[in-house]
Scaffold this motif. Sequence first.
Motif, PDB file in Angstrom:
ATOM      1  N   ASP A 344      -2.981  17.863 -18.190  1.00  0.00           N
ATOM      2  CA  ASP A 344      -1.664  17.533 -17.644  1.00  0.00           C
ATOM      3  C   ASP A 344      -2.576  17.450 -16.030  1.00  0.00           C
ATOM      4  N   ALA A 345      -3.563  18.187 -15.762  1.00  0.00           N
ATOM      5  CA  ALA A 345      -4.428  18.467 -15.232  1.00  0.00           C
ATOM      6  C   ALA A 345      -4.600  16.438 -14.528  1.00  0.00           C
ATOM      7  N   ALA A 346      -5.781  16.020 -15.091  1.00  0.00           N
ATOM      8  CA  ALA A 346      -5.759  14.659 -14.997  1.00  0.00           C
ATOM      9  C   ALA A 346      -4.485  13.477 -14.711  1.00  0.00           C
ATOM     10  N   ALA A 347      -3.498  13.967 -15.769  1.00  0.00           N
ATOM     11  CA  ALA A 347      -2.005  13.348 -14.926  1.00  0.00           C
ATOM     12  C   ALA A 347      -1.590  13.638 -13.793  1.00  0.00           C
ATOM     13  N   LEU A 348      -1.656  14.612 -13.715  1.00  0.00           N
ATOM     14  CA  LEU A 348      -1.321  15.640 -12.214  1.00  0.00           C
ATOM     15  C   LEU A 348      -2.020  15.099 -11.012  1.00  0.00           C
ATOM     16  N   ASP A 350      -4.113  11.704 -11.400  1.00  0.00           N
ATOM     17  CA  ASP A 350      -3.952  10.211 -10.841  1.00  0.00           C
ATOM     18  C   ASP A 350      -2.017  10.546 -10.060  1.00  0.00           C
ATOM     19  N   GLN A 351      -1.397  11.325 -10.519  1.00  0.00           N
ATOM     20  CA  GLN A 351      -0.092  11.024  -9.711  1.00  0.00           C
ATOM     21  C   GLN A 351      -0.878  12.094  -8.093  1.00  0.00           C
ATOM     22  N   ALA A 352      -1.417  12.782  -8.164  1.00  0.00           N
ATOM     23  CA  ALA A 352      -2.084  13.305  -7.181  1.00  0.00           C
ATOM     24  C   ALA A 352      -2.585  11.713  -6.421  1.00  0.00           C
ATOM     25  N   LYS A 353      -3.296  11.591  -7.270  1.00  0.00           N
ATOM     26  CA  LYS A 353      -3.606  10.406  -6.207  1.00  0.00           C
ATOM     27  C   LYS A 353      -3.116   9.638  -5.496  1.00  0.00           C
ATOM     28  N   GLN A 354      -1.577   8.652  -6.425  1.00  0.00           N
ATOM     29  CA  GLN A 354      -0.870   7.758  -6.343  1.00  0.00           C
ATOM     30  C   GLN A 354       0.140   8.198  -4.277  1.00  0.00           C
ATOM     31  N   ASP A 355       0.058   9.755  -5.271  1.00  0.00           N
ATOM     32  CA  ASP A 355       0.643  10.298  -3.693  1.00  0.00           C
ATOM     33  C   ASP A 355       0.393  10.097  -2.615  1.00  0.00           C
ATOM     34  N   ALA A 356      -1.322  10.158  -2.679  1.00  0.00           N
ATOM     35  CA  ALA A 356      -1.995  10.081  -1.267  1.00  0.00           C
ATOM     36  C   ALA A 356      -1.974   9.266  -1.102  1.00  0.00           C
ATOM     37  N   ALA A 357      -2.574   7.904  -2.170  1.00  0.00           N
ATOM     38  CA  ALA A 357      -2.507   6.505  -0.850  1.00  0.00           C
ATOM     39  C   ALA A 357      -1.203   6.495  -0.641  1.00  0.00           C
ATOM     40  N   ARG A 358       0.332   6.439  -0.836  1.00  0.00           N
ATOM     41  CA  ARG A 358       1.162   5.751  -0.744  1.00  0.00           C
ATOM     42  C   ARG A 358       1.450   6.849   0.685  1.00  0.00           C
ATOM     43  N   THR A 359       1.111   8.784   0.617  1.00  0.00           N
ATOM     44  CA  THR A 359       1.050   9.379   2.289  1.00  0.00           C
ATOM     45  C   THR A 359       0.281   8.984   3.130  1.00  0.00           C
ATOM     46  N   ARG A 360      -0.586   8.587   2.742  1.00  0.00           N
ATOM     47  CA  ARG A 360      -1.532   7.872   3.723  1.00  0.00           C
ATOM     48  C   ARG A 360      -1.783   6.631   4.182  1.00  0.00           C
ATOM     49  N   ALA A 361      -0.583   5.660   3.135  1.00  0.00           N
ATOM     50  CA  ALA A 361       0.085   4.519   4.600  1.00  0.00           C
ATOM     51  C   ALA A 361       1.188   5.197   4.521  1.00  0.00           C
ATOM     52  N   GLU A 362       2.197   5.612   4.008  1.00  0.00           N
ATOM     53  CA  GLU A 362       3.463   6.720   5.410  1.00  0.00           C
ATOM     54  C   GLU A 362       2.419   6.737   6.539  1.00  0.00           C
ATOM     55  N   ALA A 363       1.360   7.579   6.889  1.00  0.00           N
ATOM     56  CA  ALA A 363       0.699   8.309   7.811  1.00  0.00           C
ATOM     57  C   ALA A 363       0.498   7.438   8.491  1.00  0.00           C
ATOM     58  N   ALA A 364      -0.501   5.704   8.110  1.00  0.00           N
ATOM     59  CA  ALA A 364      -0.786   4.903   8.648  1.00  0.00           C
ATOM     60  C   ALA A 364       0.435   4.546   9.989  1.00  0.00           C
ATOM     61  N   ALA A 365       1.340   4.255   8.725  1.00  0.00           N
ATOM     62  CA  ALA A 365       2.837   3.607   8.929  1.00  0.00           C
ATOM     63  C   ALA A 365       3.201   4.602  10.564  1.00  0.00           C
ATOM     64  N   MET A 366       2.952   5.866  10.329  1.00  0.00           N
ATOM     65  CA  MET A 366       3.877   6.287  11.307  1.00  0.00           C
ATOM     66  C   MET A 366       2.710   6.635  12.760  1.00  0.00           C
ATOM     67  N   LYS A 367       1.634   7.068  12.367  1.00  0.00           N
ATOM     68  CA  LYS A 367       0.574   6.697  13.591  1.00  0.00           C
ATOM     69  C   LYS A 367       0.609   5.374  14.163  1.00  0.00           C
ATOM     70  N   ASP A 368       1.214   4.409  13.772  1.00  0.00           N
ATOM     71  CA  ASP A 368       0.988   3.337  14.423  1.00  0.00           C
ATOM     72  C   ASP A 368       2.556   3.557  15.362  1.00  0.00           C
ATOM     73  N   ALA A 369       3.562   4.353  14.910  1.00  0.00           N
ATOM     74  CA  ALA A 369       4.662   4.423  15.537  1.00  0.00           C
ATOM     75  C   ALA A 369       4.231   5.976  16.229  1.00  0.00           C
ATOM     76  N   ALA A 370       3.791   6.621  15.639  1.00  0.00           N
ATOM     77  CA  ALA A 370       3.176   7.618  17.010  1.00  0.00           C
ATOM     78  C   ALA A 370       2.590   6.908  17.955  1.00  0.00           C
ATOM     79  N   SER A 371       1.930   6.158  17.859  1.00  0.00           N
ATOM     80  CA  SER A 371       0.722   5.569  18.803  1.00  0.00           C
ATOM     81  C   SER A 371       1.667   4.787  19.856  1.00  0.00           C
ATOM     82  N   LYS A 372       2.436   3.747  18.948  1.00  0.00           N
ATOM     83  CA  LYS A 372       3.849   3.074  20.192  1.00  0.00           C
ATOM     84  C   LYS A 372       4.246   4.497  21.380  1.00  0.00           C
ATOM     85  N   ASP A 373       4.799   5.459  20.364  1.00  0.00           N
ATOM     86  CA  ASP A 373       6.082   6.370  20.938  1.00  0.00           C
ATOM     87  C   ASP A 373       5.288   7.079  22.252  1.00  0.00           C
ATOM     88  N   VAL A 374       3.930   7.104  22.151  1.00  0.00           N
ATOM     89  CA  VAL A 374       3.311   7.891  22.771  1.00  0.00           C
ATOM     90  C   VAL A 374       2.708   6.781  24.243  1.00  0.00           C
TER      91      VAL A 374
END
Length: 420
Positions: A344-348, A350-374
């Motif tokens: 279960d931990a291994a599955a979790l 992997d899921q956490a890695k995928q969520d982390a990658a997605r979160t990093r991509a979203e964070a990068a996009a949000m960082k760019d948008a935030a930079s523009k907003d700033v």
Amino acid sequence: MLLTRPKNWIATIAVATAALCSARVALADGKNEIRAVTFDDDAAGTTRVHVRGASTPTFTVYKLERPSRVVIDVPRAKLADVLRGHEGATVFTPSTWSVSTIAAQQIDDGGQIVRVIVTLARPGRYDVKTDGNAVVVMVTARDPAPKSASPEALARAQRESEQAKRSQAAAEQASTSAQAEADRLRRAAAEQTARAEAAQKAAEDAKRALQQASSADIEKARATAANAAAEAAKAKQMASAAQTEASKAKQDAAAMMSEASKAKQEAAALQSEVMKAKQMAATAQSEASAAKQDAARTKAEAVAAAEAAKQEAARLKAEANAAADAAKADATAAKQEAARSKADAAALADQAKQDAARTRAEAAAMKDAASKDVARARADADAIRAAAEQAKSEADQARKEAELARAEAMKTNDTAARTK
């Protein structure tokens, strides 16, 4: 293991190899080895119990009741193999005036302990001291021991009693014979006295007849009188001798009676001593029997306690085995659960890695948008700051104009006042 007391009242349980191992002070594991338990008894009735170890023992001593007993606990000690009897315990019976039984046993209670139990034969006191590598317990009964007669003294008293009885019988027989002889001599003296009296009467009759008779009759009467006088004298002598013999026989009989009475008194005294000795022997035997019964009861209690301890140990062992089996089952279940948890931990992961990658991509996009907003916010802030500076400057200018207007108004008021 049961021991009986020999004639010198000393019994010993000893380790035969102790002399060969005397240089070794203690066991390799640091435990003191109890190698011998001995006892001896003195004339005053004090029993000394010696508990000897390989080194000077440290101990705890205390007294318990019902039955009265002194307990010596030697911690971190091991009972020598020669002293291990049934269930690791040895019981023997000194049967002294002060002590009935002694028991030595091995106890595993939070560490190895050797326990020596001295059971008192009757109420008393105890003292404890150390003597080299031994603990010495001195037990003294409250009441002194009675004086007991030895078998030799009893046999001698019995022989003297029988001899006194024979002497008494012989004296009584001699007294009876002397009494009979005295009676016979008394009867003989009475007969001789009667004969003397008859002769005396015959002499007197002869004298009277002499006075009345002729010369021939007189001579005859004289002869008869002389014979009668001689017979009377002889009878008197015989009566006197018989009386003397009777008196002597009476004295001998009185002496024999005195001897017989003395022998009878001595026989009675000896008989009393024999009876007293028999009573003391019976008392000692009764006390010995009671001590044996106490020893048997104590041994039975010790055996029962050992059996109960054995059963308790078996129960605890069974519970421990059951607990071990349960622990093994729990461990197996835990291993299986751990395997499932790992998967279960291994599955979790992997899921956490995928969520982390997605979160990093979203964070990068949000960082760019935030930079523009700033950037936009900074530009807006700069514009607002410039507008604020302009407004402040205009406010300052308006304040100055208001102050000038106020000054002009005051000046106008003053002029108007002077004009009036």
